[in-house]
Design a protein around this motif. Structure first.
Motif, PDB file in Angstrom:
ATOM      1  N   GLU A  90       0.820  -1.205   0.000  1.00 11.23           N
ATOM      2  CA  GLU A  90       0.000   0.000   0.000  1.00 11.23           C
ATOM      3  C   GLU A  90       0.860   1.263   0.000  1.00 11.23           C
ATOM      4  O   GLU A  90       0.562   2.234  -0.702  1.00 11.23           O
ATOM      5  N   ARG A 116       2.167   1.788  -3.366  1.00  9.01           N
ATOM      6  CA  ARG A 116       1.139   2.322  -4.263  1.00  9.01           C
ATOM      7  C   ARG A 116       0.989   3.829  -4.069  1.00  9.01           C
ATOM      8  O   ARG A 116       0.831   4.578  -5.036  1.00  9.01           O
ATOM      9  N   ARG A 135       1.878   6.647  -6.914  1.00  6.46           N
ATOM     10  CA  ARG A 135       0.847   7.571  -7.381  1.00  6.46           C
ATOM     11  C   ARG A 135       1.392   8.985  -7.584  1.00  6.46           C
ATOM     12  O   ARG A 135       0.785   9.794  -8.299  1.00  6.46           O
ATOM     13  N   ASP A 137      -6.135   5.240 -12.256  1.00 12.98           N
ATOM     14  CA  ASP A 137      -6.111   4.184 -11.241  1.00 12.98           C
ATOM     15  C   ASP A 137      -5.697   2.845 -11.841  1.00 12.98           C
ATOM     16  O   ASP A 137      -4.959   2.070 -11.207  1.00 12.98           O
ATOM     17  N   ASP A 193      -2.405   0.731 -10.538  1.00 10.64           N
ATOM     18  CA  ASP A 193      -2.493  -0.670 -10.120  1.00 10.64           C
ATOM     19  C   ASP A 193      -1.552  -1.552 -10.937  1.00 10.64           C
ATOM     20  O   ASP A 193      -0.912  -2.466 -10.399  1.00 10.64           O
ATOM     21  N   ARG A 197       1.619  -3.761  -9.320  1.00 11.73           N
ATOM     22  CA  ARG A 197       1.828  -5.197  -9.520  1.00 11.73           C
ATOM     23  C   ARG A 197       3.209  -5.476 -10.104  1.00 11.73           C
ATOM     24  O   ARG A 197       3.891  -6.418  -9.720  1.00 11.73           O
TER      25      ARG A 197
END
Length: 258
Positions: free
Chosen positions: A78, A81, A85, A227, A231, A235
């Protein structure tokens, strides 16, 4: 020390400058935070009529700062991520500027640097500049810049360079719809001034609404696309290829797939 500068002249022309020349203007966490804050501030400034995106030094932008990227391997999914971003948020803030955004591409633009070029309404580059989506050499993908790159280039042209990490010249970048045109280095400032000047005779509100309408008619980059890209990169960061590619870069060796 700030890693960007914002200077606005008496005409209302703001120059937003990447000021990390010693690191080829690579996008660190601090630089991206400052760049986003500056873009959001300019968007609210009714005295600013045109924004020029520029950079110090010989390189426009070498992409994401690899030291910052390497730190992401030690983060939980998280947190990674959230960090990932950052560049998408910066590009979104620049893309959403109501004022025309003119790119002054005085040198090479790689990875995230091409993303910065892609959010400009007009980008003028110097002859001899090199561009490229270098992420796949590192086992990564050009994900967070992807929505803006595709909006700029179109899928057919993007497919020529998006996955291969091939470095291409400024003249080819014109054909690929990344740059509007190229000029010699000594002519760059005059070319930027010529691009800016017509806007100063236009009604600022009309220019902003015309830009918004153009985006609506052409199909805006929307949050769902952003988004999806975030994602996808999150990954990819978990892959063995990403660890090998980034590790090989820092170890100054070829990755296993070469």
């Amino acid at each position: 020390m700030s890693l960007i500068r914002v200077e606005t002249d008496a005409r209302g022309v703001a120059t937003l400058t990447l000021a990390r020349a010693e690191k080829h203007n690579a996008l660190s966490a601090q630089m991206m935070t400052e760049l986003e804050d500056a873009a959001r501030g300019l968007a609210k400034d009714t005295k600013v009529r045109v924004v020029v995106l520029a950079a110090d030094g010989k390189t426009f932008c070498a992409g994401g700062d690899l030291a910052w990227m390497r730190e992401q391997f030690d983060m939980d999914a998280e947190t990674r991520r959230v960090e990932s971003r950052r560049i998408a948020t910066v590009l979104g803030a620049l893309y959403d500027l109501p004022q025309p955004l003119i790119g002054r591409v005085q040198g090479n633009a790689l990875g995230g640097g091409v993303g910065l070029v892609s959010v400009c309404d007009v980008a003028i580059g110097v002859s001899g500049a090199k561009l490229g989506f270098t992420e796949t050499r590192l086992g990564l993908i050009p994900a967070n810049i992807g929505p803006y790159v595709l909006a700029r280039m179109g899928a057919t042209r993007a497919s020529e360079v998006f996955m291969s990490a091939r470095i291409f010249g400024a003249e080819e970048a014109v054909r690929l719809n990344l740059l509007s045109r190229t000029v010699e280095h000594d002519d760059l400032d005059a070319a930027i001034d010529a691009e800016v000047l017509p806007y100063l005779s236009c009604a600022p509100g009309a220019v902003a609404e015309a830009k918004a309408l153009m985006r609506d008619l052409a199909g805006r980059v929307v949050q769902e696309q952003v988004d999806l890209a975030i994602d996808a990169l999150a990954r990819r960061w978990q892959s063995d290829e990403a660890r090998e590619g980034v590790g090989a870069f820092f170890d100054k060796r070829s990755p296993s797939w070469q």
